[in-house]
Design an enzyme around this catalytic site. Structure first.
Site, mmCIF file in Angstrom:
data_model
loop_
_atom_site.group_PDB
_atom_site.id
_atom_site.type_symbol
_atom_site.label_atom_id
_atom_site.label_comp_id
_atom_site.label_asym_id
_atom_site.label_seq_id
_atom_site.Cartn_x
_atom_site.Cartn_y
_atom_site.Cartn_z
ATOM 1 N N CYS B 111 5.344 -5.102 -1.869
ATOM 2 C CA CYS B 111 5.964 -4.488 -1.303
ATOM 3 C C CYS B 111 6.028 -3.412 -2.390
ATOM 4 O O CYS B 111 5.761 -2.431 -1.797
ATOM 5 C CB CYS B 111 7.880 -5.572 -2.014
ATOM 6 S SG CYS B 111 7.797 -5.993 -3.077
ATOM 7 N N HIS B 146 12.632 -7.529 -4.938
ATOM 8 C CA HIS B 146 11.919 -7.028 -4.102
ATOM 9 C C HIS B 146 11.851 -5.689 -4.704
ATOM 10 O O HIS B 146 12.713 -5.301 -5.192
ATOM 11 C CB HIS B 146 12.732 -7.096 -2.693
ATOM 12 C CG HIS B 146 12.211 -6.294 -1.401
ATOM 13 N ND1 HIS B 146 10.744 -6.547 -0.736
ATOM 14 C CD2 HIS B 146 12.928 -5.763 -0.388
ATOM 15 C CE1 HIS B 146 10.969 -5.585 -0.091
ATOM 16 N NE2 HIS B 146 11.418 -5.597 0.420
ATOM 17 N N SER B 163 7.838 -5.988 3.910
ATOM 18 C CA SER B 163 8.498 -7.013 3.769
ATOM 19 C C SER B 163 7.690 -7.717 4.540
ATOM 20 O O SER B 163 7.835 -7.675 5.393
ATOM 21 C CB SER B 163 9.805 -6.769 3.460
ATOM 22 O OG SER B 163 10.923 -8.175 3.537
#
Lengths: 67, 307
Positions: B111, B146, B163
């Site tokens: 990410c 994330h 992702s």
């Protein structure tokens, strides 16, 4: 007409050994990168499938436990 | 464990062997995976994706779709070893050099790499604002982090990124407010049993690929445990307002991050601020265990839904 400074021109087609060696190393490095890339993507495919299987199983368990 | 290749490309031997050892440990087939792939003569040829190029008339939303397709084509990196080392404190120019390398080498990414790549691929879209959005979530006793690249075009918010989960990456620029975008991510997390704990919003990133500014990763830090729903929404909108006013985005020499933190757009921010800055006590490596405080999850040999 002679080159200025009395410099001798190198004979055509004869590259210095160091330059040839460098070119060889670069080519070998490029080949290694390509090989690694192929293996990385082959590995990534396997690991992606594993992750997907595990996720699907987990979701199924969650749904069943919810019911 | 989280491995990073710090030696550039091609991957050096210790890092390469570590990658395969890790795979052997975590895959049910163990070392058979490595034996099948390493040295195999018939591995498929993976073409190097072309960096998207656009006509001047191509609308921004269409360009964003193309950028996202490109990022997706690189694939999410499930190998366990990150191939590009990203130091978040590097000046933008260095990160853009790294992004260029990513397009040349074309390897699977995670990410944070996708955010850097997203910035690089949208630098020429000067009417598009880009800002990092970081998430901290909780699932089954562990915390997960994330990051995506938030975008704002014509007042509509969206996101670029990558992702493991489809719903936690690309968002078309259709959300009318920043809150709507973040709530959408929150709901996507909820659908994979993650509870959103913290959101960190960066400031707009310069479009100059040679800028020596650092990316400001956490202009606003929002702790959902400390905020009511309404306050959370208000803080998100405050951040959106900051970005609209382009606070802190001056034309002078870059200021160090710490100085920028003191300068706030809203005078109310200092009062019982709902967000904390750089709380060391809160920094945990990904996956660190906490006492379980959520209802028991089915244990699939300790499988964790990572995002």
């Amino acid at each position: 007409m002679e080159p200025s400074g009395g410099r001798r021109e190198k004979p055509k087609g004869k590259e210095p050994p160091a330059r040839l060696e460098k070119a060889k190393q670069k080519s070998a490095q490029q080949e290694l990168k390509q090989r690694q890339r192929a293996e990385i993507y082959a590995l990534n495919r396997v690991m992606t499938e594993l992750e997907q299987q595990q996720f699907d199983s987990f979701c199924k368990q969650m749904q069943e436990s919810g019911e | 464990p989280f491995f990073v290749n710090r030696g550039g490309l091609p991957v050096d031997e210790p890092t390469w062997e570590r990658m395969w050892r890790h795979v052997g440990r975590i895959h049910p087939e163990g070392e058979r995976v490595a034996r099948r792939i390493r040295g195999a003569a018939d591995l498929p040829k993976i073409p190097i994706p072309s960096v998207p190029a656009f006509q001047p008339s191509t609308p921004i939303p269409e360009r964003l779709e193309a950028v996202q397709r490109y990022i997706r084509e690189l694939q999410y990196n499930h190998t366990g070893t990150q191939f590009f080392e990203i130091k978040k404190s590097r000046p933008l120019t260095g990160l853009m050099d790294l992004a260029k390398e990513m397009t040349k080498e074309a390897l699977p990414i995670k990410c944070l790499e996708a955010v850097i790549l997203g910035i690089y691929l949208t630098n020429n879209m000067t009417t598009l604002d880009r800002f990092p959005i970081s998430f901290k979530t909780h699932f089954s006793g562990n915390y997960f982090r994330h990051i995506v690249l938030g975008v704002n075009f014509g007042g509509r918010y969206g996101a670029l990124g990558i992702s493991r989960r489809e719903e936690l990456m690309y968002k078309a620029p259709v959300f009318r407010t920043l809150s709507e975008l973040i709530f959408d991510f929150e709901e996507a997390y909820r659908r994979c049993w993650h509870t959103l704990k913290k959101v960190k919003l960066g400031h707009c990133v310069s479009h100059d690929p040679h800028s020596v500014e650092q990316i400001e990763w956490k202009h606003s830090i929002l702790d959902l445990d400390k905020l009511s729903r309404e306050d959370f929404r208000k803080e998100l909108e405050r951040h959106a307002r900051d970005m609209r006013l382009k606070i802190g985005k001056g034309t002078g020499p870059p200021s160090p991050t710490k100085d920028r933190k003191k300068d706030v757009s809203s005078p109310q921010r200092g009062q019982a601020s709902p967000h904390r800055r750089n709380s060391r006590g809160d920094r945990r490596p990904s996956g660190e265990k906490k006492p379980a405080d959520s209802k028991a999850m089915p244990d699939l040999n300790g499988y964790q839904i990572r995002v």
